[in-house]
Design an enzyme around this catalytic site. Sequence first.
Site, short mmCIF file in Angstrom:
data_model
loop_
_atom_site.label_atom_id
_atom_site.label_comp_id
_atom_site.label_asym_id
_atom_site.label_seq_id
_atom_site.Cartn_x
_atom_site.Cartn_y
_atom_site.Cartn_z
N HIS A 55 2.36 -2.12 -16.33
CA HIS A 55 2.60 -3.57 -16.27
C HIS A 55 1.94 -4.18 -17.51
O HIS A 55 0.94 -3.65 -18.01
CB HIS A 55 1.94 -4.08 -14.98
CG HIS A 55 2.20 -5.51 -14.64
ND1 HIS A 55 1.54 -6.55 -15.23
CD2 HIS A 55 3.05 -6.07 -13.73
CE1 HIS A 55 1.96 -7.69 -14.70
NE2 HIS A 55 2.87 -7.43 -13.80
N GLN A 70 0.06 -2.06 -6.93
CA GLN A 70 1.21 -1.73 -6.07
C GLN A 70 0.89 -0.64 -5.06
O GLN A 70 1.79 -0.18 -4.34
CB GLN A 70 2.42 -1.29 -6.94
CG GLN A 70 2.95 -2.38 -7.84
CD GLN A 70 3.57 -3.55 -7.07
OE1 GLN A 70 3.93 -3.44 -5.91
NE2 GLN A 70 3.67 -4.70 -7.74
N ASP A 89 -4.90 1.00 -12.00
CA ASP A 89 -4.31 -0.27 -11.61
C ASP A 89 -3.63 -0.05 -10.26
O ASP A 89 -2.55 0.53 -10.19
CB ASP A 89 -3.31 -0.70 -12.70
CG ASP A 89 -2.45 -1.88 -12.27
OD1 ASP A 89 -2.57 -2.32 -11.12
OD2 ASP A 89 -1.67 -2.35 -13.11
N LYS A 114 -0.99 -9.40 -3.00
CA LYS A 114 0.03 -8.37 -2.77
C LYS A 114 -0.28 -7.57 -1.50
O LYS A 114 0.43 -6.62 -1.16
CB LYS A 114 0.12 -7.43 -3.97
CG LYS A 114 0.66 -8.11 -5.24
CD LYS A 114 0.76 -7.13 -6.36
CE LYS A 114 0.88 -7.78 -7.72
NZ LYS A 114 2.19 -8.36 -7.98
N CYS A 170 7.66 -7.65 -15.97
CA CYS A 170 6.44 -7.56 -16.79
C CYS A 170 6.22 -6.13 -17.27
O CYS A 170 5.08 -5.62 -17.25
CB CYS A 170 5.21 -8.06 -16.04
SG CYS A 170 5.29 -9.78 -15.62
N1 PLP Z 1 -0.26 -4.28 -12.25
C1 PLP Z 1 0.84 -4.04 -11.55
C2 PLP Z 1 1.30 -2.62 -11.41
C3 PLP Z 1 1.54 -5.08 -10.97
O1 PLP Z 1 2.65 -4.83 -10.26
C4 PLP Z 1 1.05 -6.40 -11.13
C5 PLP Z 1 1.81 -7.54 -10.57
O2 PLP Z 1 2.97 -7.47 -10.28
C6 PLP Z 1 -0.11 -6.61 -11.86
C7 PLP Z 1 -0.75 -5.53 -12.40
C8 PLP Z 1 -0.68 -7.97 -12.05
O3 PLP Z 1 -1.12 -8.50 -10.83
P1 PLP Z 1 -1.65 -10.00 -10.76
O4 PLP Z 1 -0.58 -10.86 -11.36
O5 PLP Z 1 -1.84 -10.23 -9.29
O6 PLP Z 1 -2.92 -10.07 -11.52
#
Ligand code: PLP
Length: 406
Positions: free
Chosen positions: A123, A203, A200, A226, A364
């Site tokens: 992401h 998900q 990270d 999430k 993203c």
């Molecule tokens: N990393 C992953 C794999 C994501 O799917 C997301 C959000 O969709 C993020 C990071 C960023 O999360 P946040 O916008 O809650 O900080």
Amino acid sequence: MIFPINNIRNDFPILHRKVNGKPLVYFDNGATTQKPVAVIKAMEEAVFEYNSNIHRGVHTLSNVCTEAFEKAREKVARFIGAAHTHEVIFTRGTTESINLVTSSFGEMFLNANDEIILTEMEHHSNIVPWQLLQKRKGVRLNIVPIRDDGTLDMETFDAFLCENTKLVTIAHISNVLGTVNPVNEIVEKAHQRGIPVLIDGAQAIQHLSVNVTDLDCDFYAFSGHKMYAPTGIGILYGKEKWLNRMEPYHGGGEMIKHVSFKGTTFNELPYKFEAGTPNYTAAIGLGAAIDYIESVGLVNIREYENMLFDYAISRMSEIENVTFYGTSAHRTSLISFLLNGIHPFDTGTLLDKMGIAVRTGHHCAQPLMKRLNIQGTVRASFAMYNTCEEVDALINGLVKVRQLFG
Ligand code: PLP
């Protein structure tokens, strides 16, 4: 065990509303999940009954609020199997958690020509902070490519590991492909060379049982919103040995021990990384979300969501001219696809008219889109409250979209 889907759905009031005159089918859980009554009630109670700034007061409300906030931290620590509660830092979300590591770990431990390994399926929030660090410090980014099935090319990963590698940072589950990355293997291989690993978990945390101690990762980042908790709260888990040596991220109140113009000393963990008034109401909501998840049971959730996922895949395979993105045997919780010849925005917009919420676009993950040679996909992502009937509604919707486009 019979999964109590009707009770669960009743716990989420929003699921009973209509959108464009049709019952809502919410398949945008990868972006954010809906909130159960228990979470809303816990936050409402905090605001109505004991709202007060935490840690600083001697008065009753402040003490009650502080206790609720710290209890939430304890719940998170237990939920992820952290060895110590003070290894759990409240942030605004995954993005801020990663930026914290980039900034504090990066400033302390990374120098020009040091190498960081990340992957093509990250992401943007696990790419751009490292690029900013690259600008500041001249570190090098080694990007592990993906194979056609959406799994990582582990041979390249192995080849990247070298004495210059100072960090590996990787998504536990891809938000586009659904691929569950082999994080145990990655941590083990990195640790053989003494290289720390940041995962990270944005998900993953709501779908898999994550135990950071068993996994032995050095950092693990995720977002409350999430996992059925409110927005504006997230977690960075970090091993004490790193957090103690890292510079603070933000300066301000709460993160200090003593301030003078001659020099300032910093608070102990975790407060060293929690400058200013935190979103304690949302943290209390996150604690309630964990209670909720545990009351259903992550193992039961996993089993149910896997059933839903398998059902969705088999039903979608009935539709002609669909391309799936991510076909690994180890994937879960979301399906990215395109109806061939139809722009994903058109698919998403038409589904919305039928009350069906899916996400469309690059998610993203523009570098991954480039690798897949597409502009974007349609993504249906699942949560514990979704049903096979909703999958049927999606399939019917997709058939209609196809018909509309001839
Ligand atoms: N990393 C992953 C794999 C994501 O799917 C997301 C959000 O969709 C993020 C990071 C960023 O999360 P946040 O916008 O809650 O900080």
